[in-house]
Structures are given as structure tokens and as C-alpha cells.
Design an enzyme around this catalytic site. Structure first.
Site, PDB file in Angstrom:
ATOM      1  N   CYS A   1       0.833  -1.206   0.000  1.00 45.86           N
ATOM      2  CA  CYS A   1       0.000   0.000   0.000  1.00 45.86           C
ATOM      3  C   CYS A   1       0.871   1.261   0.000  1.00 45.86           C
ATOM      4  O   CYS A   1       1.573   1.544   0.976  1.00 45.86           O
ATOM      5  CB  CYS A   1      -0.915  -0.041   1.229  1.00 45.86           C
ATOM      6  SG  CYS A   1      -1.796   1.491   1.559  1.00 45.86           S
TER       7      CYS A   1
ATOM      8  N   CYS B   1      -0.012   3.754   2.717  1.00 45.87           N
ATOM      9  CA  CYS B   1       0.437   3.249   4.027  1.00 45.87           C
ATOM     10  C   CYS B   1       1.907   3.597   4.247  1.00 45.87           C
ATOM     11  O   CYS B   1       2.297   4.036   5.337  1.00 45.87           O
ATOM     12  CB  CYS B   1       0.245   1.734   4.115  1.00 45.87           C
ATOM     13  SG  CYS B   1      -1.454   1.181   3.922  1.00 45.87           S
TER      14      CYS B   1
END
Length: 110
Positions: free
Chosen positions: A28, A31
Site C-alpha cells: 500500500c 500506508c
């Protein structure tokens, strides 16, 4: 602090302090983008709150339990219950305010 399906209850749900849980994954991009903010918060908060990270790929039970559909998802837990939820990248000040709103007020002696 990395949290797993096996340690989630003891670290997050049974904690007397507010706990910020960062639900994310290695793949991600958002993230990875907020990871420095999460580490700064963990350092800044010291004994006022706990900051934990859950890799949803490695810990699918927790992700399913809390309905994690988008990454990153950040949740604040207090007394074993989710009390705040932020989906997507968030600024440090916003996350800090959400955590602080669930911290016990400091006691002062008069």
C-alpha cells in the site's frame, strides 16, 4: 509495535491507554507514505497512548472483524472499543487530536 491476530486482544483491547491502530499492508503506497507520521506519533505519545500496526495481509481475522475495506485505516481504541476511525492518509495533527480526545486528563495538585 506490530500486532497480530494472536496479540491483538492483549495489546489493544485489554490496554488501559488509548491505542491507535494502523491497519495497512506492505504493498500500500499510502500506508508507506504515512508510516513516518505513525512512528513520530509513537515517539511523541510516550506513556500517554500506544501506537500499533497491523498488516492486514498477515492478520486477516482482525481486518475482517473491524470491516477494514480500504488502506490505510486508522482506528483509535479506548477501553477495548473502537472510538475513532480515519480512512486514508491523515495528518499528524488530526491523528494526535483524535487520540488526545480519548486520553485521561492529567491530574494536577493544588
Amino acid at each position: 509495535m506490530d500486532v497480530t491476530d494472536a496479540t491483538f486482544s492483549s495489546v489493544v483491547l485489554d490496554n488501559d491507554l488509548p491505542v491507535l491502530v494502523d491497519f495497512g499492508a506492505d504493498w500500500c503506497g499510502a500506508c508507506r507514505m504515512i508510516e513516518p507520521v505513525i512512528h513520530e506519533l509513537a515517539s511523541d505519545l510516550g506513556g500517554q497512548a500506544v501506537v500499533a500496526q497491523v498488516d492486514v495481509d498477515d492478520n486477516p481475522q482482525i481486518a475482517a472483524r473491524y470491516g477494514i475495506k480500504a488502506l490505510p485505516t486508522l482506528m483509535v481504541f479506548k477501553d477495548g472499543q473502537p472510538v475513532e476511525k480515519v480512512v486514508g492518509a491523515a495528518r499528524k495533527a488530526e491523528l494526535r487530536a483524535r487520540i488526545d480526545s480519548h486520553s485521561a486528563p492529567s491530574k494536577t495538585l493544588l
